[in-house]
Design a protein around this motif. Sequence first.
Motif, mmCIF file in Angstrom:
data_model
loop_
_atom_site.group_PDB
_atom_site.id
_atom_site.type_symbol
_atom_site.label_atom_id
_atom_site.label_comp_id
_atom_site.label_asym_id
_atom_site.label_seq_id
_atom_site.Cartn_x
_atom_site.Cartn_y
_atom_site.Cartn_z
ATOM 1 N N GLU A 1 48.791 46.712 50.212
ATOM 2 C CA GLU A 1 49.682 47.854 49.982
ATOM 3 C C GLU A 1 48.951 48.989 49.277
ATOM 4 N N GLU A 2 48.152 48.668 48.291
ATOM 5 C CA GLU A 2 47.391 49.698 47.577
ATOM 6 C C GLU A 2 46.400 50.388 48.504
ATOM 7 N N ASN A 3 45.741 49.627 49.354
ATOM 8 C CA ASN A 3 44.764 50.209 50.267
ATOM 9 C C ASN A 3 45.433 51.093 51.317
ATOM 10 N N ALA A 4 46.700 50.815 51.648
ATOM 11 C CA ALA A 4 47.422 51.603 52.641
ATOM 12 C C ALA A 4 48.110 52.817 52.030
ATOM 13 N N ALA A 5 48.291 52.831 50.709
ATOM 14 C CA ALA A 5 49.006 53.924 50.038
ATOM 15 C C ALA A 5 48.158 55.185 49.998
ATOM 16 N N PRO A 6 48.816 56.343 49.962
ATOM 17 C CA PRO A 6 48.061 57.592 49.818
ATOM 18 C C PRO A 6 47.261 57.575 48.518
ATOM 19 N N LYS A 7 46.043 58.081 48.579
ATOM 20 C CA LYS A 7 45.145 58.063 47.421
ATOM 21 C C LYS A 7 45.335 59.311 46.582
ATOM 22 N N LYS A 8 45.333 59.130 45.268
ATOM 23 C CA LYS A 8 45.376 60.255 44.345
ATOM 24 C C LYS A 8 43.942 60.591 43.978
ATOM 25 N N ASP A 9 43.749 61.757 43.447
ATOM 26 C CA ASP A 9 42.415 62.155 42.995
ATOM 27 C C ASP A 9 42.159 61.592 41.613
ATOM 28 N N GLU A 10 42.106 60.265 41.528
ATOM 29 C CA GLU A 10 41.871 59.574 40.263
ATOM 30 C C GLU A 10 40.571 58.795 40.361
ATOM 31 N N GLU A 11 39.888 58.726 39.241
ATOM 32 C CA GLU A 11 38.690 57.891 39.174
ATOM 33 C C GLU A 11 39.143 56.435 39.124
ATOM 34 N N PRO A 12 38.513 55.557 39.878
ATOM 35 C CA PRO A 12 38.889 54.140 39.799
ATOM 36 C C PRO A 12 38.411 53.525 38.482
ATOM 37 N N ALA A 13 39.140 52.528 38.035
ATOM 38 C CA ALA A 13 38.690 51.768 36.868
ATOM 39 C C ALA A 13 37.518 50.903 37.299
ATOM 40 N N ILE A 14 36.532 50.796 36.444
ATOM 41 C CA ILE A 14 35.375 49.938 36.684
ATOM 42 C C ILE A 14 35.531 48.729 35.764
ATOM 43 N N PHE A 15 35.447 47.538 36.336
ATOM 44 C CA PHE A 15 35.635 46.312 35.582
ATOM 45 C C PHE A 15 34.324 45.564 35.433
ATOM 46 N N THR A 16 34.054 45.115 34.215
ATOM 47 C CA THR A 16 32.864 44.317 33.938
ATOM 48 C C THR A 16 33.263 43.130 33.062
ATOM 49 N N ALA A 17 32.370 42.155 32.978
ATOM 50 C CA ALA A 17 32.608 40.959 32.168
ATOM 51 C C ALA A 17 31.575 40.900 31.055
ATOM 52 N N GLU A 18 32.043 40.619 29.860
ATOM 53 C CA GLU A 18 31.166 40.429 28.710
ATOM 54 C C GLU A 18 31.534 39.113 28.043
ATOM 55 N N ASP A 19 30.639 38.622 27.212
ATOM 56 C CA ASP A 19 30.881 37.378 26.461
ATOM 57 C C ASP A 19 31.327 36.245 27.392
ATOM 58 N N ILE A 20 30.611 36.069 28.498
ATOM 59 C CA ILE A 20 30.964 35.033 29.479
ATOM 60 C C ILE A 20 30.619 33.658 28.917
ATOM 61 N N ARG A 21 31.552 32.741 29.029
ATOM 62 C CA ARG A 21 31.377 31.362 28.572
ATOM 63 C C ARG A 21 31.818 30.450 29.711
ATOM 64 N N ILE A 22 30.955 29.512 30.086
ATOM 65 C CA ILE A 22 31.251 28.610 31.203
ATOM 66 C C ILE A 22 31.120 27.172 30.737
ATOM 67 N N GLN A 23 32.150 26.411 31.017
ATOM 68 C CA GLN A 23 32.136 24.964 30.767
ATOM 69 C C GLN A 23 32.402 24.288 32.100
ATOM 70 N N GLN A 24 31.470 23.435 32.533
ATOM 71 C CA GLN A 24 31.576 22.797 33.833
ATOM 72 C C GLN A 24 31.773 21.302 33.668
ATOM 73 N N SER B 1 32.112 31.807 17.013
ATOM 74 C CA SER B 1 32.636 30.755 16.156
ATOM 75 C C SER B 1 33.045 29.524 16.963
ATOM 76 N N LEU B 2 33.064 29.647 18.265
ATOM 77 C CA LEU B 2 33.372 28.506 19.122
ATOM 78 C C LEU B 2 32.153 27.578 19.180
ATOM 79 N N PRO B 3 32.402 26.296 19.368
ATOM 80 C CA PRO B 3 31.242 25.401 19.520
ATOM 81 C C PRO B 3 30.468 25.767 20.783
ATOM 82 N N ALA B 4 29.196 25.458 20.777
ATOM 83 C CA ALA B 4 28.359 25.752 21.944
ATOM 84 C C ALA B 4 28.901 24.989 23.151
ATOM 85 N N PRO B 5 28.981 25.669 24.294
ATOM 86 C CA PRO B 5 29.474 24.971 25.484
ATOM 87 C C PRO B 5 28.451 23.960 25.977
#
Length: 182
Positions: free
Chosen positions: A102-125, A41-45
């Motif tokens: 600090e996070e990289n130096a902390a002891p690691k838990k046996d947890e799966e890392p969150a994976i981050f992605t981008a959707e609906d990318i809009r760029i105005q230059q 619904s946004l105008p075209a960039p």
Amino acid sequence: MNSPRLLPFILAGLLPLTGFSQGLPVPSASAAAAKTTAASSLPAPPPAPDAAELTKLLKDFLAGASRNELAMHDRFWAEDLIYTASAGRRIGKADIMREVREENAAPKKDEEPAIFTAEDIRIQQYGTTAIVAFRLVGTTKKGDKTEVANYLNSGTFLKREGKWQVVNWQATKMPSENEPKK
């Protein structure tokens, strides 16, 4: 080396880790269609000559940040960054870099890392300034369960000495399908 604890903070607005671990539902096809419809619904960039370069930088950053790569954070954020988290906290690049170290130096838990992605990318230059807005999707697997969180993020990029970097960042958590829309 993967540390899922810091990444939601940096990428999604410094929310507690519980934002990714509260059983957020996987969006349905209708929810994804509704999000796409709302964005359309946004105008075209206007044309953005550096859109491909900025999109690649964003995707490279998210991939590196998913692995908590200090070098990728250093490349992406400008020294004069103002980062406004969805929780209302403002920080700068020095804060982000300290927290990643600090996070990289902390002891690691046996947890799966969150994976981050981008959707609906809009760029105005606008010359050497660009606004990049997108939906950040954080996906975490916990055993046989997949949790997904969505955020609307926007960043102001400046091109200095031929290199794009973020000088301003804003993150807003999107409600899950089960949460009432305000």
